[in-house]
Write an enzyme that holds these catalytic residues in place. Sequence first.
Site, PDB file in Angstrom:
ATOM      1  N   ASN A   1       0.793  -0.980   0.046  1.00  0.00           N
ATOM      2  CA  ASN A   1       0.014   0.097  -0.061  1.00  0.00           C
ATOM      3  C   ASN A   1       0.728   1.103   0.008  1.00  0.00           C
ATOM      4  O   ASN A   1       1.581   1.591   1.188  1.00  0.00           O
ATOM      5  CB  ASN A   1      -0.932   0.031   1.258  1.00  0.00           C
ATOM      6  CG  ASN A   1      -1.632   1.124   1.529  1.00  0.00           C
ATOM      7  OD1 ASN A   1      -1.702   1.985   0.505  1.00  0.00           O
ATOM      8  ND2 ASN A   1      -2.311   1.221   2.712  1.00  0.00           N
ATOM      9  N   TRP A   2       0.873   1.827  -1.089  1.00  0.00           N
ATOM     10  CA  TRP A   2       1.783   3.051  -1.278  1.00  0.00           C
ATOM     11  C   TRP A   2       1.250   4.061  -0.332  1.00  0.00           C
ATOM     12  O   TRP A   2       1.891   5.160  -0.115  1.00  0.00           O
ATOM     13  CB  TRP A   2       1.805   3.401  -2.800  1.00  0.00           C
ATOM     14  CG  TRP A   2       2.804   2.607  -3.444  1.00  0.00           C
ATOM     15  CD1 TRP A   2       3.070   1.265  -3.205  1.00  0.00           C
ATOM     16  CD2 TRP A   2       3.159   2.796  -4.918  1.00  0.00           C
ATOM     17  NE1 TRP A   2       3.818   0.837  -4.256  1.00  0.00           N
ATOM     18  CE2 TRP A   2       3.860   1.751  -5.330  1.00  0.00           C
ATOM     19  CE3 TRP A   2       3.142   3.911  -5.746  1.00  0.00           C
ATOM     20  CZ2 TRP A   2       4.396   1.610  -6.628  1.00  0.00           C
ATOM     21  CZ3 TRP A   2       3.717   3.863  -7.168  1.00  0.00           C
ATOM     22  CH2 TRP A   2       4.320   2.769  -7.312  1.00  0.00           C
ATOM     23  N   LYS A   3       0.279   4.032  -0.232  1.00  0.00           N
ATOM     24  CA  LYS A   3      -0.696   5.175   0.600  1.00  0.00           C
ATOM     25  C   LYS A   3      -0.571   6.610  -0.474  1.00  0.00           C
ATOM     26  O   LYS A   3      -0.548   6.497  -1.560  1.00  0.00           O
ATOM     27  CB  LYS A   3      -0.196   5.709   1.914  1.00  0.00           C
ATOM     28  CG  LYS A   3      -0.331   4.419   2.910  1.00  0.00           C
ATOM     29  CD  LYS A   3       0.061   4.571   4.267  1.00  0.00           C
ATOM     30  CE  LYS A   3      -0.142   3.217   5.003  1.00  0.00           C
ATOM     31  NZ  LYS A   3      -0.004   3.465   6.330  1.00  0.00           N
TER      32      LYS A   3
ATOM     33  N   HIS B   1      -9.472   0.759   5.786  1.00  0.00           N
ATOM     34  CA  HIS B   1      -8.126   0.897   6.243  1.00  0.00           C
ATOM     35  C   HIS B   1      -8.303   1.859   7.319  1.00  0.00           C
ATOM     36  O   HIS B   1      -8.990   2.671   7.584  1.00  0.00           O
ATOM     37  CB  HIS B   1      -7.136   1.509   5.239  1.00  0.00           C
ATOM     38  CG  HIS B   1      -5.778   1.787   5.599  1.00  0.00           C
ATOM     39  ND1 HIS B   1      -5.574   2.666   6.578  1.00  0.00           N
ATOM     40  CD2 HIS B   1      -4.691   0.874   5.680  1.00  0.00           C
ATOM     41  CE1 HIS B   1      -4.132   2.288   6.792  1.00  0.00           C
ATOM     42  NE2 HIS B   1      -3.516   1.366   6.197  1.00  0.00           N
TER      43      HIS B   1
ATOM     44  N   GLU C   1      -6.737   4.331   8.415  1.00  0.00           N
ATOM     45  CA  GLU C   1      -6.371   5.886   8.184  1.00  0.00           C
ATOM     46  C   GLU C   1      -7.986   6.259   7.668  1.00  0.00           C
ATOM     47  O   GLU C   1      -8.524   7.324   7.898  1.00  0.00           O
ATOM     48  CB  GLU C   1      -5.480   6.102   7.179  1.00  0.00           C
ATOM     49  CG  GLU C   1      -4.141   6.090   8.021  1.00  0.00           C
ATOM     50  CD  GLU C   1      -2.852   5.368   6.972  1.00  0.00           C
ATOM     51  OE1 GLU C   1      -2.930   5.422   5.889  1.00  0.00           O
ATOM     52  OE2 GLU C   1      -2.128   4.911   7.731  1.00  0.00           O
TER      53      GLU C   1
ATOM     54  N   GLU D   1      -4.524  -5.373  11.134  1.00  0.00           N
ATOM     55  CA  GLU D   1      -3.779  -4.222  11.385  1.00  0.00           C
ATOM     56  C   GLU D   1      -3.741  -3.388  12.469  1.00  0.00           C
ATOM     57  O   GLU D   1      -4.626  -2.414  12.435  1.00  0.00           O
ATOM     58  CB  GLU D   1      -3.743  -3.173  10.111  1.00  0.00           C
ATOM     59  CG  GLU D   1      -3.352  -3.847   8.524  1.00  0.00           C
ATOM     60  CD  GLU D   1      -3.192  -2.923   7.588  1.00  0.00           C
ATOM     61  OE1 GLU D   1      -2.066  -2.800   7.180  1.00  0.00           O
ATOM     62  OE2 GLU D   1      -3.821  -1.942   7.394  1.00  0.00           O
TER      63      GLU D   1
ATOM     64  N   GLY E   1       2.932   2.356  10.673  1.00  0.00           N
ATOM     65  CA  GLY E   1       3.644   3.357  10.538  1.00  0.00           C
ATOM     66  C   GLY E   1       4.416   3.801  11.612  1.00  0.00           C
ATOM     67  O   GLY E   1       4.965   5.015  11.633  1.00  0.00           O
TER      68      GLY E   1
ATOM     69  N   SER F   1       3.878  -1.999  10.110  1.00  0.00           N
ATOM     70  CA  SER F   1       5.497  -1.910  10.176  1.00  0.00           C
ATOM     71  C   SER F   1       6.152  -3.074   9.828  1.00  0.00           C
ATOM     72  O   SER F   1       7.257  -3.637  10.380  1.00  0.00           O
ATOM     73  CB  SER F   1       5.876  -1.510  11.846  1.00  0.00           C
ATOM     74  OG  SER F   1       5.334  -0.148  11.957  1.00  0.00           O
TER      75      SER F   1
ATOM     76  N   GLY G   1       2.909  -1.298   4.436  1.00  0.00           N
ATOM     77  CA  GLY G   1       3.043   0.104   3.724  1.00  0.00           C
ATOM     78  C   GLY G   1       4.204   0.892   3.492  1.00  0.00           C
ATOM     79  O   GLY G   1       4.565   0.546   2.758  1.00  0.00           O
ATOM     80  N   GLY G   2       4.751   1.431   4.404  1.00  0.00           N
ATOM     81  CA  GLY G   2       6.198   2.193   4.152  1.00  0.00           C
ATOM     82  C   GLY G   2       7.255   1.399   3.508  1.00  0.00           C
ATOM     83  O   GLY G   2       7.692   1.929   2.630  1.00  0.00           O
TER      84      GLY G   2
END
Length: 264
Positions: A9-11, A104, A106, A176, A182, A221, A242-243
């Site tokens: 997931n590039w966000k 998600h 977020e 998650e 993150g 993470s 993610g990251g």
Amino acid sequence: MRPKIVAGNWKMNGDLVFVQDYVASFKKYWNEKRLDQFSDLGVIIVPPAILIASVQENIKAVSVNGQLEFAGQNVSEYSSGAYTGEISAAMLKDFGCRWSLVGHSERRALFGDQSSVIVEKIKQLLAEGLRPILCLGETLEEREQGKAEICVKSQLDSVLNSFSVADFSKLVIAYEPVWAIGTGKTASPEEAQEMHKFIRSVVASKSSDLAESIIVLYGGSVNSGNAESLFRQNDIDGALVGGASLKPEEFLEICAQCGRSALS
Ligand code: PGA
């Protein structure tokens, strides 16, 4: 055995230049790490919607085999019309996506995606033949108060109770914990396994076959240093990254570790 999935997931990151560089390294490391050998592994790239076409166009030129698929990060709860800024399930499909994230943390925390909205979004995806990746997870406060399972169960039940077994079987679940997203803090493999097992027990109240077959990913993470021990857990079928998904070498190392876990 359940198939394995790693989704990146590039966000809200990346641009056209990033895509070009990303795809060039992606091809290099895909070959170097011999990702083709893991036939039970699916890799899903989840770019910002506006970059999906560009990623696809560039990836086509590097022709990785059918293991690679695309997902939206979000989808509208409506099918079409006067909903400025929204993207429909049909549009994601048109642009070659077979999947979309839904719920998600977020989206839940920042954009008001509550359970009723999430159910509508899933309906839109299923109507277009797309597969939802339903994200669930508790906050740090909920975990510290001993309410992690209650929270995850309530997020899961609201969807589980809204769909038939046949429809729910099209979903993938991503657990998650919000406190791990993150932050560099991952749930320990044991903590994650415990919650994944719990998620299957909730699904079993609807169908024991479904509880056995549904794919449950871990997210929060995940990196190449902690992925392997997570993938060794019985009820963890892959990861939502993610990251670390923004770095092709790192992301594909996580994918390779997941692929190897399916072989052992
Ligand atoms: P992270 O994000 O890997 O950067 O923690 C995971 C996610 O939000 O899907």
